[in-house]
Scaffold this motif. Sequence first.
Motif, PDB file in Angstrom:
ATOM      1  N   PHE A  18      -8.276  19.622 -14.999  1.00  0.00           N
ATOM      2  CA  PHE A  18      -9.459  18.751 -14.891  1.00  0.00           C
ATOM      3  C   PHE A  18      -9.050  17.317 -15.242  1.00  0.00           C
ATOM      4  N   GLY A  19      -8.154  17.194 -16.216  1.00  0.00           N
ATOM      5  CA  GLY A  19      -7.645  15.871 -16.588  1.00  0.00           C
ATOM      6  C   GLY A  19      -6.926  15.211 -15.434  1.00  0.00           C
ATOM      7  N   VAL A  20      -6.125  15.977 -14.724  1.00  0.00           N
ATOM      8  CA  VAL A  20      -5.403  15.435 -13.559  1.00  0.00           C
ATOM      9  C   VAL A  20      -6.417  14.936 -12.521  1.00  0.00           C
ATOM     10  N   VAL A  21      -7.454  15.741 -12.271  1.00  0.00           N
ATOM     11  CA  VAL A  21      -8.459  15.338 -11.270  1.00  0.00           C
ATOM     12  C   VAL A  21      -9.191  14.074 -11.734  1.00  0.00           C
ATOM     13  N   GLY A  22      -9.498  13.984 -13.022  1.00  0.00           N
ATOM     14  CA  GLY A  22     -10.150  12.781 -13.548  1.00  0.00           C
ATOM     15  C   GLY A  22      -9.268  11.551 -13.399  1.00  0.00           C
ATOM     16  N   PHE A  23      -7.981  11.728 -13.660  1.00  0.00           N
ATOM     17  CA  PHE A  23      -7.022  10.625 -13.519  1.00  0.00           C
ATOM     18  C   PHE A  23      -6.959  10.178 -12.060  1.00  0.00           C
ATOM     19  N   VAL A  24      -6.909  11.159 -11.169  1.00  0.00           N
ATOM     20  CA  VAL A  24      -6.829  10.870  -9.725  1.00  0.00           C
ATOM     21  C   VAL A  24      -8.064  10.104  -9.251  1.00  0.00           C
ATOM     22  N   ARG A  25      -9.233  10.585  -9.634  1.00  0.00           N
ATOM     23  CA  ARG A  25     -10.461   9.922  -9.165  1.00  0.00           C
ATOM     24  C   ARG A  25     -10.553   8.493  -9.705  1.00  0.00           C
ATOM     25  N   SER A  26     -10.126   8.313 -10.951  1.00  0.00           N
ATOM     26  CA  SER A  26     -10.185   6.980 -11.553  1.00  0.00           C
ATOM     27  C   SER A  26      -9.162   6.047 -10.917  1.00  0.00           C
ATOM     28  N   LEU A  27      -7.934   6.547 -10.761  1.00  0.00           N
ATOM     29  CA  LEU A  27      -6.887   5.722 -10.145  1.00  0.00           C
ATOM     30  C   LEU A  27      -7.253   5.361  -8.713  1.00  0.00           C
ATOM     31  N   ALA A  28      -7.892   6.319  -8.026  1.00  0.00           N
ATOM     32  CA  ALA A  28      -8.279   6.082  -6.630  1.00  0.00           C
ATOM     33  C   ALA A  28      -9.204   4.873  -6.538  1.00  0.00           C
ATOM     34  N   ARG A  29     -10.151   4.803  -7.478  1.00  0.00           N
ATOM     35  CA  ARG A  29     -11.088   3.672  -7.474  1.00  0.00           C
ATOM     36  C   ARG A  29     -10.368   2.380  -7.866  1.00  0.00           C
ATOM     37  N   ARG A  30      -9.462   2.513  -8.826  1.00  0.00           N
ATOM     38  CA  ARG A  30      -8.763   1.333  -9.358  1.00  0.00           C
ATOM     39  C   ARG A  30      -7.808   0.719  -8.344  1.00  0.00           C
ATOM     40  N   LEU A  31      -7.129   1.571  -7.583  1.00  0.00           N
ATOM     41  CA  LEU A  31      -6.050   1.073  -6.711  1.00  0.00           C
ATOM     42  C   LEU A  31      -6.466   0.893  -5.251  1.00  0.00           C
ATOM     43  N   ALA A  32      -7.672   1.340  -4.910  1.00  0.00           N
ATOM     44  CA  ALA A  32      -8.118   1.227  -3.510  1.00  0.00           C
ATOM     45  C   ALA A  32      -8.040  -0.204  -2.973  1.00  0.00           C
ATOM     46  N   PRO A  33      -8.418  -1.219  -3.778  1.00  0.00           N
ATOM     47  CA  PRO A  33      -8.339  -2.580  -3.232  1.00  0.00           C
ATOM     48  C   PRO A  33      -6.916  -2.982  -2.840  1.00  0.00           C
ATOM     49  N   GLU A  34      -5.948  -2.294  -3.415  1.00  0.00           N
ATOM     50  CA  GLU A  34      -4.544  -2.607  -3.080  1.00  0.00           C
ATOM     51  C   GLU A  34      -3.990  -1.657  -2.006  1.00  0.00           C
ATOM     52  N   ARG A  35      -4.871  -0.940  -1.382  1.00  0.00           N
ATOM     53  CA  ARG A  35      -4.514  -0.021  -0.300  1.00  0.00           C
ATOM     54  C   ARG A  35      -3.544   1.078  -0.766  1.00  0.00           C
ATOM     55  N   ILE A  36      -3.691   1.451  -2.016  1.00  0.00           N
ATOM     56  CA  ILE A  36      -2.945   2.607  -2.537  1.00  0.00           C
ATOM     57  C   ILE A  36      -3.949   3.745  -2.671  1.00  0.00           C
ATOM     58  N   ARG A  37      -3.745   4.793  -1.891  1.00  0.00           N
ATOM     59  CA  ARG A  37      -4.650   5.959  -1.923  1.00  0.00           C
ATOM     60  C   ARG A  37      -4.133   6.974  -2.937  1.00  0.00           C
ATOM     61  N   GLY A  89       0.836  -1.206   0.000  1.00  0.00           N
ATOM     62  CA  GLY A  89       0.000   0.000   0.000  1.00  0.00           C
ATOM     63  C   GLY A  89       0.866   1.251   0.000  1.00  0.00           C
ATOM     64  N   GLY A  90       0.202   2.386  -0.143  1.00  0.00           N
ATOM     65  CA  GLY A  90       0.946   3.644  -0.171  1.00  0.00           C
ATOM     66  C   GLY A  90       0.029   4.784  -0.554  1.00  0.00           C
ATOM     67  N   ALA A  91       0.629   5.915  -0.876  1.00  0.00           N
ATOM     68  CA  ALA A  91      -0.175   7.096  -1.198  1.00  0.00           C
ATOM     69  C   ALA A  91       0.454   7.862  -2.355  1.00  0.00           C
ATOM     70  N   MET A  92      -0.415   8.316  -3.260  1.00  0.00           N
ATOM     71  CA  MET A  92       0.040   9.202  -4.331  1.00  0.00           C
ATOM     72  C   MET A  92      -0.767  10.484  -4.274  1.00  0.00           C
ATOM     73  N   LEU A  93      -0.078  11.570  -4.525  1.00  0.00           N
ATOM     74  CA  LEU A  93      -0.719  12.885  -4.531  1.00  0.00           C
ATOM     75  C   LEU A  93      -0.345  13.583  -5.831  1.00  0.00           C
ATOM     76  N   PHE A  94      -1.330  14.216  -6.440  1.00  0.00           N
ATOM     77  CA  PHE A  94      -1.105  14.933  -7.695  1.00  0.00           C
ATOM     78  C   PHE A  94      -1.490  16.391  -7.483  1.00  0.00           C
ATOM     79  N   THR A  95      -0.695  17.297  -8.037  1.00  0.00           N
ATOM     80  CA  THR A  95      -1.058  18.711  -7.928  1.00  0.00           C
ATOM     81  C   THR A  95      -1.939  19.092  -9.105  1.00  0.00           C
ATOM     82  N   ALA A  96      -3.203  19.367  -8.800  1.00  0.00           N
ATOM     83  CA  ALA A  96      -4.102  19.937  -9.812  1.00  0.00           C
ATOM     84  C   ALA A  96      -4.087  21.443  -9.584  1.00  0.00           C
ATOM     85  N   SER A  97      -5.241  22.032  -9.352  1.00  0.00           N
ATOM     86  CA  SER A  97      -5.337  23.485  -9.181  1.00  0.00           C
ATOM     87  C   SER A  97      -6.808  23.807  -8.947  1.00  0.00           C
ATOM     88  N   VAL A  98      -7.078  25.018  -8.487  1.00  0.00           N
ATOM     89  CA  VAL A  98      -8.482  25.452  -8.500  1.00  0.00           C
ATOM     90  C   VAL A  98      -9.015  25.411  -9.935  1.00  0.00           C
TER      91      VAL A  98
END
Length: 259
Positions: free
Chosen positions: A159-178, A133-142
């Motif tokens: 907006f693309g970064v936020v879309g990627f983040v939300r999708s990856l969050a769902r994809r990787l949650a079962p592996e305890r990667i936030r 498990g682990g954590a990833m953070l992406f810098t988007a913006s207002v």
Amino acid sequence: MRMKDKVGLVTAAASGMGRSGALRFAREGAAVGVADIDAAGVAAVVEEIKAAGGRAIPLVGDLRDDGFARDIVAEAAGAFGALDFVWNHVGHPGPAAVEGIDMAVFDLAVDLNLRTVLVTTEAAIPHLRARGGGAMLFTASVSGLQGSAWSPVYSAMKFGVVGFVRSLARRLAPERIRVNAICPGNTDTPMLRVFVARPDQAATRGNDVEALVKGIGAANPMKRSAHPDEIANAALFLLSDEASFVNGAALPVDGGMTA
Ligand SMILES: NC(=O)c1ccc[n+]([C@@H]2O[C@H](COP(=O)([O-])OP(=O)(O)OC[C@H]3O[C@@H](n4cnc5c(N)ncnc54)[C@H](O)[C@@H]3O)[C@@H](O)[C@H]2O)c1
């Protein structure tokens, strides 16, 4: 210490918010890979961390180079034996204009807002998985949360970064990667000046960069720009175990701009 024995990687870490984050994470016990194209800036951050008794390695190169964007992951993990978190902070304001857009600047912005963060992420996932498990953070913006009259192209990318983040969050949650995004408002760094000084924007708003920066601060509900440390504080929370159930968030740290 809020990041004791963690190993992390920060991109665009020689200046501004990335620098603040690298220094802060190290103070909280993390070993940090400090990645940036600015060799002197990287050396200064690494030196400051080490002088305070922390652990860091310099990773100097151009994040537009896929090889470098990938290798920094292995180098940080190799130096410290594992990888627990990544802050994909690098980005670019892009062109202000739509009519008369400079496509070379568009390509640069695509590379730094989207391509390199994807490449680094692809390289990081197996390391985080191996760690359980682990954590990833992406810098988007207002501008990744609301439209921007002055930066439609930048806004599209964030907006693309936020879309990627939300999708990856769902994809990787079962592996305890936030996976989360941080959405800064106007923050007092060199990039804020690059942003307002873009020729296609400054020409229409006036060329006095410091007056524009002051005006941006005055327009914020808090009547000022953020200090980079204020963004790093939020990044620390999102990357630490304190945020153990925060996943897929796009956190505004903007003084209320998007409220
Ligand atoms: N400053 C703001 O007001 C603001 C607001 C919202 C979002 N952001 C985002 O924050 C990030 C920028 O952070 P900052 O404001 O702390 O900027 P900054 O200007 O302080 O630092 C940017 C860093 O990126 C590095 N860099 C630039 N091109 C690079 C490349 N090709 N390879 C490797 N490193 C490179 C620079 O050397 C510099 O150290 C971007 O993702 C930007 O979109 C900034």
